[in-house]
Design an enzyme around this catalytic site. Sequence first.
Site, PDB file in Angstrom:
ATOM      1  N   ASN A   1      24.858  10.301  10.069  1.00  0.00           N
ATOM      2  CA  ASN A   1      25.117   9.003  10.161  1.00  0.00           C
ATOM      3  C   ASN A   1      26.096   8.701  11.263  1.00  0.00           C
ATOM      4  OD1 ASN A   1      27.599  10.146   9.135  1.00  0.00           O
ATOM      5  ND2 ASN A   1      27.725   8.651   7.476  1.00  0.00           N
TER       6      ASN A   1
ATOM      7  N   ASP B   1      29.217   9.527  12.124  1.00  0.00           N
ATOM      8  CA  ASP B   1      30.792   9.573  12.000  1.00  0.00           C
ATOM      9  C   ASP B   1      31.367  10.826  12.798  1.00  0.00           C
ATOM     10  OD1 ASP B   1      30.272  11.283  10.237  1.00  0.00           O
ATOM     11  OD2 ASP B   1      30.987  10.357   8.560  1.00  0.00           O
TER      12      ASP B   1
ATOM     13  N   ASP C   1      30.834  27.078  -3.019  1.00  0.00           N
ATOM     14  CA  ASP C   1      31.879  27.745  -2.729  1.00  0.00           C
ATOM     15  C   ASP C   1      33.185  27.261  -3.689  1.00  0.00           C
ATOM     16  OD1 ASP C   1      34.243  29.038  -1.637  1.00  0.00           O
ATOM     17  OD2 ASP C   1      33.431  28.597   0.452  1.00  0.00           O
TER      18      ASP C   1
ATOM     19  N   ASP D   1      36.462  32.036  -3.808  1.00  0.00           N
ATOM     20  CA  ASP D   1      37.158  32.025  -2.563  1.00  0.00           C
ATOM     21  C   ASP D   1      38.659  32.826  -3.102  1.00  0.00           C
ATOM     22  OD1 ASP D   1      38.333  30.665   0.065  1.00  0.00           O
ATOM     23  OD2 ASP D   1      39.755  29.944  -1.277  1.00  0.00           O
TER      24      ASP D   1
ATOM     25  N   GLU E   1      35.214  36.799  -2.704  1.00  0.00           N
ATOM     26  CA  GLU E   1      35.929  37.150  -1.417  1.00  0.00           C
ATOM     27  C   GLU E   1      37.279  37.857  -1.966  1.00  0.00           C
ATOM     28  OE1 GLU E   1      38.105  34.778   2.173  1.00  0.00           O
ATOM     29  OE2 GLU E   1      38.128  33.972   0.175  1.00  0.00           O
TER      30      GLU E   1
ATOM     31  N   HIS F   1      33.415  31.577   8.610  1.00  0.00           N
ATOM     32  CA  HIS F   1      34.226  30.310   9.035  1.00  0.00           C
ATOM     33  C   HIS F   1      35.577  30.596   9.274  1.00  0.00           C
ATOM     34  CE1 HIS F   1      35.183  30.543   4.748  1.00  0.00           C
ATOM     35  NE2 HIS F   1      36.178  29.853   4.967  1.00  0.00           N
ATOM     36  N   ASP F   2      36.206  31.867   8.909  1.00  0.00           N
ATOM     37  CA  ASP F   2      37.488  32.209   9.280  1.00  0.00           C
ATOM     38  C   ASP F   2      37.654  33.182  10.520  1.00  0.00           C
ATOM     39  OD1 ASP F   2      38.362  30.773   6.927  1.00  0.00           O
ATOM     40  OD2 ASP F   2      38.089  32.316   5.620  1.00  0.00           O
TER      41      ASP F   2
HETATM   42  C1  GLC Z   1      39.696  31.717   2.099  1.00  0.00           C
HETATM   43  C2  GLC Z   1      38.947  30.773   2.700  1.00  0.00           C
HETATM   44  C3  GLC Z   1      39.696  29.990   3.873  1.00  0.00           C
HETATM   45  C4  GLC Z   1      40.790  29.227   3.232  1.00  0.00           C
HETATM   46  C5  GLC Z   1      41.528  30.188   2.368  1.00  0.00           C
HETATM   47  C6  GLC Z   1      42.335  29.087   1.312  1.00  0.00           C
HETATM   48  O1  GLC Z   1      40.112  32.673   2.864  1.00  0.00           O
HETATM   49  O2  GLC Z   1      37.888  31.355   3.251  1.00  0.00           O
HETATM   50  O3  GLC Z   1      39.022  29.132   4.591  1.00  0.00           O
HETATM   51  O4  GLC Z   1      41.716  28.392   4.141  1.00  0.00           O
HETATM   52  O5  GLC Z   1      40.648  30.851   1.323  1.00  0.00           O
HETATM   53  O6  GLC Z   1      41.529  28.765   0.411  1.00  0.00           O
HETATM   54 CA    CA Z   2      28.567  12.436   8.576  1.00  0.00          CA
END
Ligand code: GLC
Ligand code: CA
Length: 546
Positions: free
Chosen positions: A27, A29, A102, A203, A245, A319-320
């Site tokens: 959209n 943004d 997640d 997580d 994780e 993503h980390d």
């Molecule tokens: C996990 C996630 C990370 C987040 C952290 C706290 O390691 O992958 O992105 O910042 O937990 O929730």
């Molecule tokens: Ca959007």
Amino acid sequence: MKKDNSRPWWKDAVVYQIYPKSFQDSNGDGIGDIRGIIQRLDYLRDLGIDAVWISPMYRSPQADNGYDISDYCDIDPMFGTLADMDELIRQAKKRKIRIIMDLVLNHTSDEHPWFIEAKKSRDNPYHDYYVWRDGEEGVYPNDMKASFGGPAWEWVPELKQYYFHQFAVKQPDLNWENPKVRREIYDMILWWMDRGVGGFRLDVIDQIAKEPDRGITNNGPRLHEFLREMSRETFRKGDLITVGEAWGATPEIAKLYSNPDGSEFSMVFQFEHSMLDQQPGKEKWDLRPLPFIELKQCLARWQTELYQTGWNSLFWDNHDLPRIVSRWGDDGTYRNESAKMLAAVLHGMQGTPYIYQGEELGMTNVTFESIGDYRDIETVNLYHERLEKGYEEADIMKSIYAKSRDNARTPMQWDDSAHAGFTSGTPWIAVNENYRQINAEAERKDPDSVYQFYKKLIRLRKDYPVFADGKFELLLPEDGQIFAYTRTDEDMQMLVCANFTGEPAKCSLPGKWKDAGTLIHNYEGDVCGDTMRPYEAVILLQKRGK
Ligand code: GLC
Ligand code: CA
């Protein structure tokens, strides 16, 4: 081809991770959203993946990009609505793709109604949902530190108490000792299961059973008791994929998490290999070159230890973490070859592979000129903390270029139009400027692309049970350039052989396998010589008994 029906489906599955803020904006943004994900489901189907893990999209003030949840049972308006979520689950199902949510259960946002209540008074019914200690202002209960910098304790003057937070100040830790907290969490999980989700990623799950008075954050004494209870009350009521994780897992602990009896999770997501290029005992920002032989030993140990007793996730990126082709490959001359080599080495192992968005294109790290272009709370805090401690700015930026989580969070590169086709507006974080060369549209047309290589690897895993079952054996453990191993089941033996460097490497292994079939290879022509070219990788397969 023989299929072993006793194997749970997720042992043959390949998972794709979406970082929703950066995947596809629908959209204008500048922020990716659920409608955007729906638009790209056909892309994921073409790639061949079975399940998508999406980083959190719950209602959240976004202090840690959604890992700070203020309502577990709603979608943040930035990403869409619950109705969009239902539609995503439906559309994905049509394409035989499961949606993995997640779950952030170690902490909530400080804007979660539980915490707002908890802060009101010591005898509020929600007070005990969090972890509090009495104290005096300025005198911390102990010297524990938070992961994103500063002390792990935050003073609340109205209560004359500190609350405990392992991550940011805006991420107060939940008190798992309180059975009411656990019940609320289980009911919430069941609620999502009813909506049709296919699984959960948990997580920092090893940190829920903390005992701050004893300095214990991960692997607390009651951890596995809690996990078994959660699994019994929730996951086991469905046919889900669940992945925990756990930064602090050892193979022994991983066998508990991923016990084949299903008492905890389907699999563990552990990071031992991904911490090898930092100085021992220091932080990830304290760089050292990758010790290649240790990397082989580490991965091999996990392969061997979990064989038939547990199940691992296979990943280079998330993503980390920084982008693997920049990190342990070569994002210059040999970008294409090295991205494929890394993929072959990983996907040939036992476990469930995870592909992080853009990894299948060989997307690279980013080098923003100024700290002002970075968005990640961890990166920004680190920058200021180290400046204050007297580090040179250039050194700090060097660490950030190598390790910042924003390397993985720049927008997905779809095509060579403005902002890489990610948004028609202004993206929340800048696009990597190499999008004109590296993008999905170009790679889908190019038979020789990184994308096509990933697609083929995914297909191979489906076609040959040896990928899921075969016993792992590391070859040439002391070789400083070659990563080679076999996988062997009753009928077949497979060889994965790769040159992990940008220099030619002596290796006669593939030659000995000259009658074997080539499953995949990242160079044209034969592999039978004594030398492997820079980043050359091949997977060969033969019947056993040869
Ligand atoms: C996990 C996630 C990370 C987040 C952290 C706290 O390691 O992958 O992105 O910042 O937990 O929730
Ligand atoms: Ca959007």
